[in-house]
Design a protein around this motif. Structure first.
Motif, mmCIF file in Angstrom:
data_model
loop_
_atom_site.group_PDB
_atom_site.id
_atom_site.type_symbol
_atom_site.label_atom_id
_atom_site.label_comp_id
_atom_site.label_asym_id
_atom_site.label_seq_id
_atom_site.Cartn_x
_atom_site.Cartn_y
_atom_site.Cartn_z
ATOM 1 N N THR A 139 2.607 -25.709 -18.535
ATOM 2 C CA THR A 139 2.439 -26.948 -19.295
ATOM 3 C C THR A 139 1.604 -27.913 -18.469
ATOM 4 O OG1 THR A 139 4.420 -27.965 -18.371
ATOM 5 C CG2 THR A 139 4.716 -26.599 -20.343
ATOM 6 N N SER A 140 1.307 -29.044 -19.059
ATOM 7 C CA SER A 140 0.509 -30.037 -18.342
ATOM 8 C C SER A 140 1.275 -30.627 -17.166
ATOM 9 C CB SER A 140 0.096 -31.170 -19.315
ATOM 10 O OG SER A 140 1.272 -31.738 -19.894
ATOM 11 N N ASN A 141 2.601 -30.532 -17.226
ATOM 12 C CA ASN A 141 3.414 -31.086 -16.147
ATOM 13 C C ASN A 141 3.696 -30.069 -15.037
ATOM 14 O OD1 ASN A 141 3.621 -33.516 -17.500
ATOM 15 N ND2 ASN A 141 5.422 -32.821 -18.670
ATOM 16 N N GLY A 142 3.218 -28.843 -15.214
ATOM 17 C CA GLY A 142 3.466 -27.839 -14.177
ATOM 18 C C GLY A 142 4.033 -26.558 -14.761
ATOM 19 N N THR A 143 4.858 -25.916 -13.960
ATOM 20 C CA THR A 143 5.374 -24.610 -14.340
ATOM 21 C C THR A 143 6.545 -24.733 -15.309
ATOM 22 O OG1 THR A 143 4.760 -23.790 -12.175
ATOM 23 C CG2 THR A 143 6.266 -22.437 -13.453
ATOM 24 N N MET A 144 6.597 -23.842 -16.314
ATOM 25 C CA MET A 144 7.698 -23.839 -17.266
ATOM 26 C C MET A 144 8.785 -22.883 -16.791
ATOM 27 S SD MET A 144 7.694 -22.928 -21.337
ATOM 28 C CE MET A 144 6.919 -24.491 -21.752
ATOM 29 N N TRP A 145 10.009 -23.312 -16.966
ATOM 30 C CA TRP A 145 11.152 -22.489 -16.581
ATOM 31 C C TRP A 145 11.724 -21.779 -17.795
ATOM 32 C CZ3 TRP A 145 12.427 -22.196 -11.470
ATOM 33 C CH2 TRP A 145 11.896 -23.164 -10.641
ATOM 34 N N THR A 146 12.354 -20.640 -17.548
ATOM 35 C CA THR A 146 13.025 -19.904 -18.610
ATOM 36 C C THR A 146 14.406 -19.475 -18.130
ATOM 37 O OG1 THR A 146 12.860 -18.030 -20.136
ATOM 38 C CG2 THR A 146 12.122 -17.658 -17.877
ATOM 39 N N ARG A 147 15.280 -19.231 -19.076
ATOM 40 C CA ARG A 147 16.634 -18.821 -18.742
ATOM 41 C C ARG A 147 16.640 -17.418 -18.130
ATOM 42 N NH1 ARG A 147 21.044 -22.200 -18.349
ATOM 43 N NH2 ARG A 147 20.945 -23.831 -19.937
ATOM 44 N N CYS A 148 17.495 -17.237 -17.122
ATOM 45 C CA CYS A 148 17.649 -15.909 -16.505
ATOM 46 C C CYS A 148 18.421 -15.007 -17.465
ATOM 47 C CB CYS A 148 18.396 -16.030 -15.181
ATOM 48 S SG CYS A 148 18.727 -14.427 -14.401
ATOM 49 N N ARG A 149 17.936 -13.809 -17.677
ATOM 50 C CA ARG A 149 18.581 -12.877 -18.594
ATOM 51 C C ARG A 149 19.563 -11.936 -17.889
ATOM 52 N NH1 ARG A 149 13.466 -11.011 -22.435
ATOM 53 N NH2 ARG A 149 12.938 -13.121 -23.202
ATOM 54 N N GLU A 150 19.589 -12.011 -16.584
ATOM 55 C CA GLU A 150 20.458 -11.108 -15.834
ATOM 56 C C GLU A 150 21.874 -11.648 -15.696
ATOM 57 O OE1 GLU A 150 19.608 -8.125 -14.847
ATOM 58 O OE2 GLU A 150 17.579 -8.379 -15.641
ATOM 59 N N CYS A 151 22.012 -12.983 -15.623
ATOM 60 C CA CYS A 151 23.341 -13.568 -15.428
ATOM 61 C C CYS A 151 23.885 -14.076 -16.753
ATOM 62 C CB CYS A 151 23.306 -14.674 -14.391
ATOM 63 S SG CYS A 151 22.177 -16.028 -14.797
ATOM 64 N N ASN A 152 25.027 -14.730 -16.713
ATOM 65 C CA ASN A 152 25.690 -15.157 -17.948
ATOM 66 C C ASN A 152 25.167 -16.484 -18.508
ATOM 67 O OD1 ASN A 152 26.757 -17.091 -16.258
ATOM 68 N ND2 ASN A 152 28.762 -16.130 -16.105
ATOM 69 N N ASN A 153 24.118 -17.045 -17.876
ATOM 70 C CA ASN A 153 23.465 -18.263 -18.358
ATOM 71 C C ASN A 153 24.377 -19.482 -18.372
ATOM 72 O OD1 ASN A 153 21.044 -16.931 -18.784
ATOM 73 N ND2 ASN A 153 21.527 -16.409 -20.912
ATOM 74 N N GLU A 154 25.502 -19.400 -17.722
ATOM 75 C CA GLU A 154 26.413 -20.544 -17.667
ATOM 76 C C GLU A 154 26.601 -21.010 -16.229
ATOM 77 O OE1 GLU A 154 30.002 -19.345 -19.540
ATOM 78 O OE2 GLU A 154 29.068 -18.914 -21.459
ATOM 79 N N LYS A 155 26.893 -20.069 -15.359
ATOM 80 C CA LYS A 155 27.192 -20.405 -13.975
ATOM 81 C C LYS A 155 26.228 -19.759 -12.989
ATOM 82 C CE LYS A 155 31.157 -22.218 -15.415
ATOM 83 N NZ LYS A 155 31.499 -23.641 -15.368
ATOM 84 N N GLY A 156 25.287 -18.992 -13.498
ATOM 85 C CA GLY A 156 24.395 -18.271 -12.590
ATOM 86 C C GLY A 156 25.098 -17.131 -11.886
ATOM 87 N N LEU A 157 26.066 -16.530 -12.567
ATOM 88 C CA LEU A 157 26.873 -15.456 -11.981
ATOM 89 C C LEU A 157 26.726 -14.175 -12.779
ATOM 90 C CD1 LEU A 157 30.160 -17.493 -11.394
ATOM 91 C CD2 LEU A 157 28.356 -17.028 -9.718
ATOM 92 N N VAL A 158 26.980 -13.066 -12.109
ATOM 93 C CA VAL A 158 27.027 -11.765 -12.781
ATOM 94 C C VAL A 158 28.395 -11.150 -12.515
ATOM 95 C CG1 VAL A 158 24.548 -11.338 -12.669
ATOM 96 C CG2 VAL A 158 25.997 -10.644 -10.759
ATOM 97 N N ARG A 159 28.842 -10.309 -13.424
ATOM 98 C CA ARG A 159 30.153 -9.675 -13.282
ATOM 99 C C ARG A 159 30.152 -8.680 -12.136
ATOM 100 N NH1 ARG A 159 30.720 -8.071 -19.684
ATOM 101 N NH2 ARG A 159 30.570 -10.208 -20.517
ATOM 102 N N CYS A 160 31.265 -8.660 -11.429
ATOM 103 C CA CYS A 160 31.396 -7.657 -10.362
ATOM 104 C C CYS A 160 31.479 -6.277 -10.996
ATOM 105 C CB CYS A 160 32.669 -7.939 -9.546
ATOM 106 S SG CYS A 160 32.981 -6.667 -8.285
ATOM 107 N N PRO A 161 30.634 -5.350 -10.564
ATOM 108 C CA PRO A 161 30.620 -4.013 -11.179
ATOM 109 C C PRO A 161 31.839 -3.170 -10.839
ATOM 110 C CG PRO A 161 29.148 -4.074 -9.293
ATOM 111 C CD PRO A 161 29.620 -5.481 -9.512
ATOM 112 N N LEU A 162 32.630 -3.583 -9.844
ATOM 113 C CA LEU A 162 33.764 -2.779 -9.403
ATOM 114 C C LEU A 162 35.083 -3.172 -10.036
ATOM 115 C CD1 LEU A 162 33.033 -2.396 -5.574
ATOM 116 C CD2 LEU A 162 32.384 -0.884 -7.453
ATOM 117 N N CYS A 163 35.285 -4.470 -10.312
ATOM 118 C CA CYS A 163 36.616 -4.900 -10.729
ATOM 119 C C CYS A 163 36.677 -5.682 -12.025
ATOM 120 C CB CYS A 163 37.279 -5.718 -9.620
ATOM 121 S SG CYS A 163 36.393 -7.231 -9.202
ATOM 122 N N THR A 164 35.580 -5.704 -12.798
ATOM 123 C CA THR A 164 35.623 -6.353 -14.109
ATOM 124 C C THR A 164 35.273 -5.382 -15.213
ATOM 125 O OG1 THR A 164 33.326 -7.118 -13.878
ATOM 126 C CG2 THR A 164 35.068 -8.619 -13.177
#
Length: 244
Positions: A219-244
């Protein structure tokens, strides 16, 4: 005087005879023991058993049969207890324990109820999958979908059966049924190696920010950000693959 000497001589002779007799009996017993061991070794060699193996006695067989009958009775009792609960299996819960909980302290009653159930599971030292609905809304929707209505945590599922909330779990523990329901579940003696029982990990794609730099979009103001698709989009966390 002469009579005393004769009696003394007879006593000495008798002592000598008794001593010789004891030696003879000990020698005879030793020969019998060697013969028994020799015969046993021959039997073991003929039967093909390894030296040191002992053929089970009738008493051993009887005890073994009793133990097998006891195990069968316990399995039948366990099966009957399971049939008391509704068949309702969460994803990945066919042969495991799934525990829906919340980490929010806003509603103290709900938080304390979750703590009680967690304490019982840890006290039985079983491996369980903890799904925090306050951190991941997908877990909340999953729990509501399983039960067909909006309910509060905690909710416990064991091997594809819905067990209930905190009150039901505490009651089952008091009457001894919870232990039987958890029989056969993998034991655990230490925290999860991946998340240390936190159940979530910081997303490695966005480093917990939930945002990524958008490709080929500016954009004219600089770089545009987008939501991360790897995490849950709420806390920036991913589920533990071993215990969830």
């Amino acid at each position: 005087m002469k009579g005393m000497k004769e009696r003394l001589a007879k006593k000495i002779k008798l002592i000598t005879i008794v001593s010789t007799l004891k030696q003879g009996l000990a020698h005879h017993k030793s020969k019998i023991d060697r013969t028994i061991h020799h015969i046993r070794d021959e039997i073991v060699a003929e039967s093909g058993q390894r030296r040191g193996c002992v053929t089970p006695t009738l008493e051993d067989v009887y005890v073994s049969e009793q133990e097998q009958e006891h195990d069968l009775e316990e399995k039948e009792e366990e099966r009957e207890i399971f049939l008391e609960f509704e068949e309702n299996c969460p994803p990945g819960g066919e042969d495991s324990v799934v525990f829906y909980t919340t980490g929010l302290r806003g509603v103290r009653k709900t938080f304390e109820a979750c703590r009680r159930v967690r304490f019982l599971l840890e006290n039985h030292m079983v491996k369980y999958k903890e799904r925090d609905v306050s951190v991941d809304s997908e877990f909340r929707d999953e729990m509501w979908r399983l039960l067909g209505r909006k309910v509060n945590s905690p909710r416990l599922f064991i091997r594809g059966r819905y067990i209930g909330g905190a009150d039901e779990v505490v009651a089952l523990n008091e009457n001894g049924k919870l232990k039987k329901l958890l029989r056969g579940i993998s034991r655990v003696h230490s925290p999860c190696e991946s998340c240390r029982n936190e159940r979530f990990l910081i997303c490695s794609s966005c480093n917990g920010s939930s945002r990524l730099i958008a490709d080929d979009e500016e954009t004219s103001n600089g770089t545009m950000w987008t939501r991360c698709r790897e995490c849950n989009n709420e806390k920036g966390l991913v589920r533990c693959p071993l215990c969830t």
